[in-house]
Design a protein around this motif. Sequence first.
Motif, PDB file in Angstrom:
ATOM      1  N   THR A  70      12.137 -22.529 -24.077  1.00 55.23           N
ATOM      2  CA  THR A  70      12.792 -21.276 -23.678  1.00 55.23           C
ATOM      3  C   THR A  70      12.139 -20.100 -24.399  1.00 55.23           C
ATOM      4  O   THR A  70      11.922 -19.039 -23.806  1.00 55.23           O
ATOM      5  CB  THR A  70      14.299 -21.336 -24.009  1.00 55.23           C
ATOM      6  OG1 THR A  70      14.832 -22.552 -23.486  1.00 55.23           O
ATOM      7  CG2 THR A  70      15.050 -20.174 -23.405  1.00 55.23           C
ATOM      8  N   THR A  71      11.813 -20.308 -25.674  1.00 51.83           N
ATOM      9  CA  THR A  71      11.141 -19.255 -26.457  1.00 51.83           C
ATOM     10  C   THR A  71       9.758 -18.959 -25.867  1.00 51.83           C
ATOM     11  O   THR A  71       9.392 -17.799 -25.669  1.00 51.83           O
ATOM     12  CB  THR A  71      10.999 -19.710 -27.929  1.00 51.83           C
ATOM     13  OG1 THR A  71      12.291 -20.079 -28.398  1.00 51.83           O
ATOM     14  CG2 THR A  71      10.432 -18.616 -28.801  1.00 51.83           C
ATOM     15  N   LEU A  72       9.013 -20.020 -25.570  1.00 51.31           N
ATOM     16  CA  LEU A  72       7.668 -19.860 -25.003  1.00 51.31           C
ATOM     17  C   LEU A  72       7.729 -19.137 -23.651  1.00 51.31           C
ATOM     18  O   LEU A  72       6.966 -18.198 -23.395  1.00 51.31           O
ATOM     19  CB  LEU A  72       7.009 -21.239 -24.840  1.00 51.31           C
ATOM     20  CG  LEU A  72       5.612 -21.274 -24.236  1.00 51.31           C
ATOM     21  CD1 LEU A  72       4.621 -20.534 -25.110  1.00 51.31           C
ATOM     22  CD2 LEU A  72       5.139 -22.707 -24.045  1.00 51.31           C
ATOM     23  N   PHE A  73       8.643 -19.565 -22.797  1.00 52.91           N
ATOM     24  CA  PHE A  73       8.780 -18.944 -21.467  1.00 52.91           C
ATOM     25  C   PHE A  73       9.193 -17.472 -21.608  1.00 52.91           C
ATOM     26  O   PHE A  73       8.750 -16.615 -20.833  1.00 52.91           O
ATOM     27  CB  PHE A  73       9.808 -19.701 -20.617  1.00 52.91           C
ATOM     28  CG  PHE A  73       9.393 -21.104 -20.257  1.00 52.91           C
ATOM     29  CD1 PHE A  73       8.102 -21.562 -20.481  1.00 52.91           C
ATOM     30  CD2 PHE A  73      10.303 -21.988 -19.681  1.00 52.91           C
ATOM     31  CE1 PHE A  73       7.722 -22.860 -20.155  1.00 52.91           C
ATOM     32  CE2 PHE A  73       9.935 -23.290 -19.337  1.00 52.91           C
ATOM     33  CZ  PHE A  73       8.643 -23.713 -19.585  1.00 52.91           C
ATOM     34  N   GLY A  74      10.035 -17.194 -22.584  1.00 52.64           N
ATOM     35  CA  GLY A  74      10.454 -15.809 -22.833  1.00 52.64           C
ATOM     36  C   GLY A  74       9.267 -14.946 -23.218  1.00 52.64           C
ATOM     37  O   GLY A  74       9.111 -13.829 -22.711  1.00 52.64           O
ATOM     38  N   ALA A  75       8.404 -15.494 -24.094  1.00 52.23           N
ATOM     39  CA  ALA A  75       7.216 -14.740 -24.529  1.00 52.23           C
ATOM     40  C   ALA A  75       6.289 -14.487 -23.345  1.00 52.23           C
ATOM     41  O   ALA A  75       5.739 -13.385 -23.195  1.00 52.23           O
ATOM     42  CB  ALA A  75       6.484 -15.512 -25.624  1.00 52.23           C
ATOM     43  N   ILE A  76       6.110 -15.504 -22.499  1.00 49.23           N
ATOM     44  CA  ILE A  76       5.249 -15.338 -21.314  1.00 49.23           C
ATOM     45  C   ILE A  76       5.828 -14.263 -20.386  1.00 49.23           C
ATOM     46  O   ILE A  76       5.097 -13.431 -19.849  1.00 49.23           O
ATOM     47  CB  ILE A  76       5.097 -16.688 -20.565  1.00 49.23           C
ATOM     48  CG1 ILE A  76       4.305 -17.677 -21.427  1.00 49.23           C
ATOM     49  CG2 ILE A  76       4.396 -16.489 -19.221  1.00 49.23           C
ATOM     50  CD1 ILE A  76       4.325 -19.110 -20.924  1.00 49.23           C
ATOM     51  N   SER A  77       7.137 -14.265 -20.248  1.00 48.05           N
ATOM     52  CA  SER A  77       7.789 -13.270 -19.378  1.00 48.05           C
ATOM     53  C   SER A  77       7.639 -11.864 -19.946  1.00 48.05           C
ATOM     54  O   SER A  77       7.393 -10.912 -19.199  1.00 48.05           O
ATOM     55  CB  SER A  77       9.267 -13.610 -19.199  1.00 48.05           C
ATOM     56  OG  SER A  77       9.394 -14.855 -18.557  1.00 48.05           O
ATOM     57  N   ILE A  78       7.780 -11.731 -21.260  1.00 49.68           N
ATOM     58  CA  ILE A  78       7.606 -10.403 -21.878  1.00 49.68           C
ATOM     59  C   ILE A  78       6.164  -9.915 -21.651  1.00 49.68           C
ATOM     60  O   ILE A  78       5.936  -8.740 -21.377  1.00 49.68           O
ATOM     61  CB  ILE A  78       7.937 -10.446 -23.396  1.00 49.68           C
ATOM     62  CG1 ILE A  78       9.443 -10.697 -23.583  1.00 49.68           C
ATOM     63  CG2 ILE A  78       7.548  -9.134 -24.077  1.00 49.68           C
ATOM     64  CD1 ILE A  78       9.843 -10.953 -25.017  1.00 49.68           C
ATOM     65  N   GLY A  79       5.198 -10.838 -21.722  1.00 48.24           N
ATOM     66  CA  GLY A  79       3.794 -10.490 -21.480  1.00 48.24           C
ATOM     67  C   GLY A  79       3.578  -9.874 -20.105  1.00 48.24           C
ATOM     68  O   GLY A  79       2.672  -9.063 -19.910  1.00 48.24           O
TER      69      GLY A  79
END
Lengths: 233, 279
Positions: free
Chosen positions: B192-201
């Motif tokens: 979830t953290t990784l996907f969140g970072a990708i989404s913020i990118g």
Amino acid sequence: MSELVEIMGLTKAYDERHIAVNNISLKLPRGKIIGLLGPNGSGKTTLIKMLNGLLTPTRGSIRIGGQEPGVATKARVAYLPDRTYLAENQKINEILDYFCDFYADFSRERALGMLQSLGIEPTARMGTLSKGTKEKVQLILVMSRNADLYILDEPIAGVDPAARDYILRTIVNNYNPSASVLISTHLIGDVEQVLDEVIFMRYGYLVLYNSADNIRQQHGKSVDAYFREVFAC
Amino acid sequence: MLGRLIKHEWKSIYKVGCLMLGAMALVTFFGWMSFQTPMWRSMGSGGGSFGWLDIFGAFTLLLYAVLLVVVNSGIVIYLGVHFYKTMYTDQGYLLHTLPVTKHEILVSKILVGGLWVLIIIFSMYLSLFLLGLSMVWAVLPDQYTMAEFWREFRNGAGELFRMAGVELGIDFAIWFWKALFTSLITPFVTLTTLFGAISIGQLASKHRVLMAILCYVGILIAESMISSLFSSIVTFSGISGFGAYLDRSSLSAFCVKLLAAIGLYFVSWHVTSNKLNMD
């Protein structure tokens, strides 16, 4: 409600200098094949992406069948993008399963029939197909739905003239008469024969929205010739 | 629709997941091989020899450790790339035009991805267990059988854990269940953290992948700093012993990660719902 699509004051600005769609208002009726025409960079694809919920408008509103783009409209809109959106490692059969699972209006039989008529093996992987064949597969997937609105972004751009005829026949023969088809293209000469109405766009603005017959009568020339006159460089 | 999304997400991932499991089996085989060299065998009989074959064995053990890390982080990297490709590149044109909610899309990806990370972690534990077993087998004195070893292990393990609990000042049973719970939840939190970072990118107009990577590194650093702060507070709050310190600081670190993951889930939802800008 007679209007299928209502667009009010729609604007998409990437930044202050790049306004892709500028304050467009439109009402698209049911049962028509509408050409969305304009030179490259006129905002056609941006407008289509907003209709499909792939881009968030900066201002304005869109209503499809009275609803904002969302789960309900996506169930009734069949969209063909201007790119290959299917994974290379997927087999066509698996993609048919995918569409059957998510779209209640998808007809597997119709899709298999069209694949057979084009000589495309349902067991083939997308990665093994040519660019033109991939585009045909995507069009077959879209036209095998019984949708209210078909939005086709450059459906004939990457295929040979013989395939163009097949694609146009597929569009005309497979859409529900109470539905509408919005075709974006700059190959006007090829699609003119099937168009009921025409939208011209330039620099993000709506230049003209009229029926194809009216254009021919008023200007005494084909839509293609009129387009060349309007957008002459 | 969530069930269908989960089914298709599983189908798109399972081949790579199985490949990773195959790699784990191969890695375990390498680990087993390293304990078949004469050095380990001679240890069991009280001797001690060291030859070229043992150098090979040591390298094999090193390779085992490296491959274990590669497989373990490889699945997370693959799932991050898969998320990016299916959400924010051309394949996203299909996913985002499906008649499903953004919550359904995100939940399906987190559940299936998290489950695969969990499977890989479980296979890693199994591999380590098998490696330990092969080591015991290699160094076991000739007069001992494995059955005798297990009998002694069973008798001694309970007492060992009880004594460790007393020494560290913790209830070992409670500690075990807490560790199991956090181990089961952590893969889902990580993704979830990784996907969140990708989404913020994706909020950047250019270099979105680079932005996603920088964002992920930034989140990990921030989490680490906040966890350290909590650990410091715990240290100065009059705790009874080292075990209690470990227990509370690991719990606070887990809570920080969990809260960050919950926040980042809603960031992903917001980006895909209100800020989606497909190229």
